[in-house]
Every structure is written in structure tokens, then in C-alpha cells.
Design an enzyme around this catalytic site. Structure first.
Site, PDB file in Angstrom:
ATOM      1  N   ILE A   1      15.847  -3.556   5.106  1.00  0.00           N
ATOM      2  CA  ILE A   1      15.861  -3.282   3.674  1.00  0.00           C
ATOM      3  C   ILE A   1      17.162  -2.606   3.264  1.00  0.00           C
ATOM      4  O   ILE A   1      17.813  -3.004   2.295  1.00  0.00           O
ATOM      5  CB  ILE A   1      14.648  -2.424   3.268  1.00  0.00           C
ATOM      6  CG1 ILE A   1      13.353  -3.186   3.539  1.00  0.00           C
ATOM      7  CG2 ILE A   1      14.738  -2.038   1.783  1.00  0.00           C
ATOM      8  CD1 ILE A   1      12.097  -2.379   3.302  1.00  0.00           C
TER       9      ILE A   1
ATOM     10  N   THR B   1      12.089   4.812  -1.799  1.00  0.00           N
ATOM     11  CA  THR B   1      11.056   3.781  -1.736  1.00  0.00           C
ATOM     12  C   THR B   1      10.556   3.633  -0.297  1.00  0.00           C
ATOM     13  O   THR B   1       9.925   2.626   0.042  1.00  0.00           O
ATOM     14  CB  THR B   1      11.594   2.424  -2.246  1.00  0.00           C
ATOM     15  OG1 THR B   1      12.773   2.075  -1.497  1.00  0.00           O
ATOM     16  CG2 THR B   1      11.926   2.485  -3.723  1.00  0.00           C
TER      17      THR B   1
ATOM     18  N   ARG C   1       9.127   6.547   2.456  1.00  0.00           N
ATOM     19  CA  ARG C   1       7.913   7.338   2.579  1.00  0.00           C
ATOM     20  C   ARG C   1       8.165   8.708   1.974  1.00  0.00           C
ATOM     21  O   ARG C   1       9.248   9.287   2.137  1.00  0.00           O
ATOM     22  CB  ARG C   1       7.476   7.487   4.047  1.00  0.00           C
ATOM     23  CG  ARG C   1       6.898   6.224   4.666  1.00  0.00           C
ATOM     24  CD  ARG C   1       5.591   5.812   4.024  1.00  0.00           C
ATOM     25  NE  ARG C   1       5.005   4.628   4.631  1.00  0.00           N
ATOM     26  CZ  ARG C   1       5.256   3.390   4.253  1.00  0.00           C
ATOM     27  NH1 ARG C   1       6.140   3.160   3.281  1.00  0.00           N
ATOM     28  NH2 ARG C   1       4.650   2.367   4.837  1.00  0.00           N
TER      29      ARG C   1
ATOM     30  N   GLU D   1      -0.778  10.741  -1.911  1.00  0.00           N
ATOM     31  CA  GLU D   1      -0.996   9.551  -2.731  1.00  0.00           C
ATOM     32  C   GLU D   1      -2.498   9.284  -2.833  1.00  0.00           C
ATOM     33  O   GLU D   1      -3.180   9.313  -1.819  1.00  0.00           O
ATOM     34  CB  GLU D   1      -0.280   8.340  -2.122  1.00  0.00           C
ATOM     35  CG  GLU D   1       1.228   8.499  -2.078  1.00  0.00           C
ATOM     36  CD  GLU D   1       1.964   7.284  -1.493  1.00  0.00           C
ATOM     37  OE1 GLU D   1       1.294   6.246  -1.257  1.00  0.00           O
ATOM     38  OE2 GLU D   1       3.185   7.373  -1.294  1.00  0.00           O
TER      39      GLU D   1
ATOM     40  N   HIS E   1       3.542   3.568  -5.649  1.00  0.00           N
ATOM     41  CA  HIS E   1       3.674   2.844  -4.377  1.00  0.00           C
ATOM     42  C   HIS E   1       3.594   1.335  -4.633  1.00  0.00           C
ATOM     43  O   HIS E   1       2.745   0.618  -4.090  1.00  0.00           O
ATOM     44  CB  HIS E   1       2.606   3.271  -3.368  1.00  0.00           C
ATOM     45  CG  HIS E   1       3.064   3.099  -1.940  1.00  0.00           C
ATOM     46  ND1 HIS E   1       2.740   3.980  -0.934  1.00  0.00           N
ATOM     47  CD2 HIS E   1       3.828   2.144  -1.357  1.00  0.00           C
ATOM     48  CE1 HIS E   1       3.272   3.576   0.207  1.00  0.00           C
ATOM     49  NE2 HIS E   1       3.941   2.458  -0.033  1.00  0.00           N
TER      50      HIS E   1
END
Length: 330
Positions: free
Chosen positions: A160, A238, A240, A269, A288
């Protein structure tokens, strides 16, 4: 296993996608399927709701299960989850109790890459603030910042991070990259410069996090690291939530040292309604959503249901606890 109909619970289908994929009709024809769209908040809720089911379909990290729950769900034979991460499950305990845990292939990270770019642009151009004020006043005179010419720091240079660097380079930015294993050659493949973490923090206008979360990377961005960042710089996470020391980030927002944050992940969360991050209009808060697109959710539900159908038929299943071999046990 025998043709006795399996009782399957599909958990946490908040987006209402599970029953739209092709495999759902085939699963309904072979099993008793219940879709649960309300979050199970406590261990007691989990046990009371799921007692009597033979198989669970989990949307990755939305529900956590430990040996405490397994011990009170004696009929549970299979957990078919989307993705491959298992930090929300006590995998060794599942194995000890003979519960097969199946996963689906990892995706390319394209959805998280896209969301990261969106957050960076939204922060610099103040898109959420202007959008909100267009409902409150005639013509908001808020000014943003150009992305072109800025320095972007990509912390973590896996699948990523490397893609984020490549796209940022297309905006005519300077891209800095750091990871424990990065080399100048690897960085150059993404159009980036390999630098130390300290240099990345000091020189970047935007720092975006793409480091794998584990106990070694927990809190990798704390008060010391935030203080190294330029006054007014932006932080995007983006990855954790626990990669960042949350209280230090809040203090940096309160002091104005951070120009803003774009967050998709948090320590807790769902984010509590009274959480202090909700007070800042320069904090763009997502729920998320990095992986939550129609395309990815549909693909993952399809794959997870195929695993359940394979289990019913006694065919090989892609297990996360491969120590369990006999899927035909009574």
C-alpha cells in the site's frame, strides 16, 4: 459432512451486502442462514445470540471471539471470516476446541490506497469544512493548500505504501519513504527517496502511515515523533489506530502543532460518541472504511460463503488453523 442442514450466522453485515452476492442463494439452499446486522457489544450478547449456530461468517475484525466465548458455544464447528488477519480471534483456543477457522485471500490494498489519497486531498483543500459551511453561509471563503510542491512522507513501504508514493509522485510532490527494510532502489521504484524516520518526520508536509501493526510498532508515532513534525503538518492513518499514541495526537491538535489529521482507524472501534477527536473540525474521521467498498465486500462475502459450502461438502477449505484436518467430524 452429512447433509443435515448447517446453522449459519452472518455477523455484522452493516452495509447490507451479504445477501446480494451469488453464493448467498446457494448457501441458503444448503443451510439455515441468519443475517445479524446489529453489533454484538458484549461477551454475553455474543453467547446468547450465537448459541445454537454451527458456523459463523465474520467480517474480519468487527467481532472478537476468545476461549471464553468458544467454551459457551459447544456446537460451533466453523468460523469463515473475510481476510486473513486473526488478531480478533483466539486462534490457538479455536484449534484446541476443534473449531475450523477459514480465511479468504488478501486483497491488493487498492481500496485503502484510494482512501488515503482522498484523505490527503480533503485535508489540504479543506473539503469537509467547505462542504459543511456551504449549508450554513452563502459562499465560504476558506482557502486550502496545493498538493503540488509539497513533501509527502510515506511511513511503511509495503504494497500500500509503495502505491501511495507512486500516486503522490504524479501530483509533482517530493516523496520520502521509510521502513526498516527499505533500500534506495526499492524507494526509487515508487518514485520516493529512502530516508531515516527522523528526516521523514522533520521534512514532510503530510505523513501517512502504512506500517504493519504489531507490538513492536505500537505507538511508533508518539509525542516525541509528533514534535519532530513541521508545525501545521498533517497526519494520515489508514493502517491501525494504535500505531499512534492517541492522547499525544489530541494534544498536538489542541496546540495547533498538527494542522489536521485524516483517520480511518482508532484505538477503540467504534469510536465513542464522546471521544475528543470528534471536537476538531480539522480532523477528518472515517469509520474504518479503508476496505469497505461494494466491490471488496461483495468479493469477500462470496469467498467466505464458498468456504462454508466447501465445508458442507467435505471439500478442502483454506484454513488459518491448518492443524485441523478432519472437517467431517460429528
Amino acid at each position: 459432512m452429512s447433509e443435515q442442514r448447517l446453522r449459519v450466522a452472518i455477523l455484522d453485515d452493516f452495509e447490507k451486502i451479504a445477501d446480494t452476492v451469488p453464493a448467498y442463494a446457494r448457501l441458503k439452499a444448503r443451510a439455515e442462514v441468519t443475517i445479524l446486522r446489529e453489533r454484538l457489544e458484549t461477551s454475553e450478547q455474543i453467547v446468547q445470540t450465537l448459541r445454537g449456530f454451527d458456523a459463523l461468517l465474520l467480517m474480519r475484525e468487527r467481532t472478537s471471539l476468545s476461549d471464553k466465548e468458544y467454551s459457551r458455544l459447544p456446537g460451533l464447528k466453523l468460523i469463515s471470516q473475510t481476510g486473513r488477519t486473526s488478531r480478533h480471534l483466539d486462534l490457538p483456543a479455536a484449534t484446541r476446541r476443534g473449531i475450523a477457522v477459514a480465511g479468504t485471500p488478501s486483497d491488493s490494498g487498492s481500496t485503502t490506497k484510494e482512501l488515503t489519497i482522498g484523505l490527503i486531498l480533503a485535508l489540504l483543500r479543506k473539503i469537509p469544512q467547505v462542504n459543511q459551511r456551504m449549508r450554513e453561509e452563502s459562499w465560504p471563503a476558506l482557502t486550502g493548500l496545493m498538493l503540488e510542491g509539497k513533501t509527502i512522507g510515506v511511513l511503511g513501504f509495503g504494497r500500500i505504501g509503495k502505491e501511495v508514493a507512486r500516486i503522490m509522485k504524479a501530483f509533482d510532490t517530493r516523496v520520502l519513504a521509510y521502513s526498516r527494510t527499505i533500500t534506495p532502489e526499492k524507494a526509487a521504484e515508487g518514485g520516493a527517496e529512502a530516508v531515516s524516520m527522523e528526516t521523514l518526520l522533520r521534512e514532510s508536509d503530510v505523513v501517512t502511515l502504512h506500517i504493519q501493526f504489531n507490538e513492536q510498532t505500537r505507538g511508533i508515532i508518539g509525542a516525541k515523533e509528533l514534535a519532530l513534525m513541521k508545525p501545521g503538518a498533517y497526519l494520515v492513518n489508514t493502517g491501525r489506530g494504535p500505531l499512534v499514541v492517541e492522547q499525544a495526537m489530541i494534544q498536538a491538535l489542541e496546540s495547533g502543532h498538527l494542522g489536521g489529521v485524516g483517520l480511518d482507524v482508532y484505538d477503540i472501534e467504534p469510536l465513542p460518541m464522546d471521544h475528543p477527536l470528534r471536537r476538531f473540525d480539522n480532523a477528518i474521521l472515517m469509520s474504518h472504511r479503508g476496505y469497505a467498498t461494494v466491490e471488496i465486500l461483495s468479493e469477500r462475502y462470496e469467498q467466505a460463503m464458498e468456504n462454508i459450502l466447501s465445508f458442507i461438502d467435505g471439500r478442502p477449505v483454506d484454513l488459518l488453523n491448518s492443524e485441523i484436518r478432519d472437517l467431517n467430524k460429528p
